[in-house]
Design a protein around this motif. Sequence first.
Motif: not given
Length: 307
Positions: A43-61
């Motif tokens: 969902a983060i990678a789809a831009g559901a929680f904002g749109r940070p610069p691309l490319p967007l690296i996955l993962g938060v933990d």
Amino acid sequence: MRAVGVKDYGATPELLDLPKPAAGPGQVLVRVEAAGVNPVDLAIAAGAFGRPPLPLILGVDFAGRVENVGSGVTRYSPGDPVFGRAAGTYAEYVVVDETGPVVAAPDAVELKTAAALPTAGMTALGILDAAEVRGGESLLLIGAAGGVGTFLTQLAAARDARVLAVTRGDERVRLGLFGAAVTVDATTQDVARQVRDEQYPQGVDVLVDLVSADPEAFEANKSMVHDGGVAVSTRGATREHGKVQSGVEELAFVVRPSAELLTALAKEVDGGSLRVFVEAEVPLAEAAGAVARVAGGGARGKTIVKP
């Protein structure tokens, strides 16, 4: 630096070759030992929680060792084992703020295993605190087989709460080892009948629903809580938003990552109240498939990615 991410919002995650980041003032550069996989990653990678610069690296933990530190950093030194939350952890390196949600890793588990803890563990611990779960209370847990569910079962049992774990599939042995008093397979058993007729005719003290996004489904589960009890949703399915119109207090829980929660979580692990079950360990190149499976709801326990 190798990483897994997307070049456009909603695109299929892929293996990327990106510049190695550097620690700025007040920041710590961590060489990632492992990254934890969470359903929210796609969902983060789809831009559901904002749109940070691309490319967007996955993962938060993540869990790893400090490689170097920026100016002004006093809490950490190169070589320190740490774990926590940050943006873009499906990578060989990640930069975190010294004062952010990052702390010393627990001693009782391998460093890579600590990567499975942050989001799911903080969510489980935060729910118990928000619902004020106490010893002797009954807790009906919908969605007990996944990462949050297995952590929540253990932490609640350690507080002497009686956990009724609801799963999809027969998980009696595994959840029993984690402290569940009763495990109900929703694919073969009527959950309401098991709770109301077999266990708690007057209703349970606390409901934690990790599954229902539909308010009607949450409402049906809430009917198994007695007046004066608490019903918690992690999927935004509440209607009353804390108002006790139905006689049951509703809580719409959203985890707020912090160093304090992570420190409490590490203490639970080192104290023996919380074991970390890693279902699967996958290499970075296979991370895209792993996160798709977890997001699809097929996880039992936690999955970690190894750079």
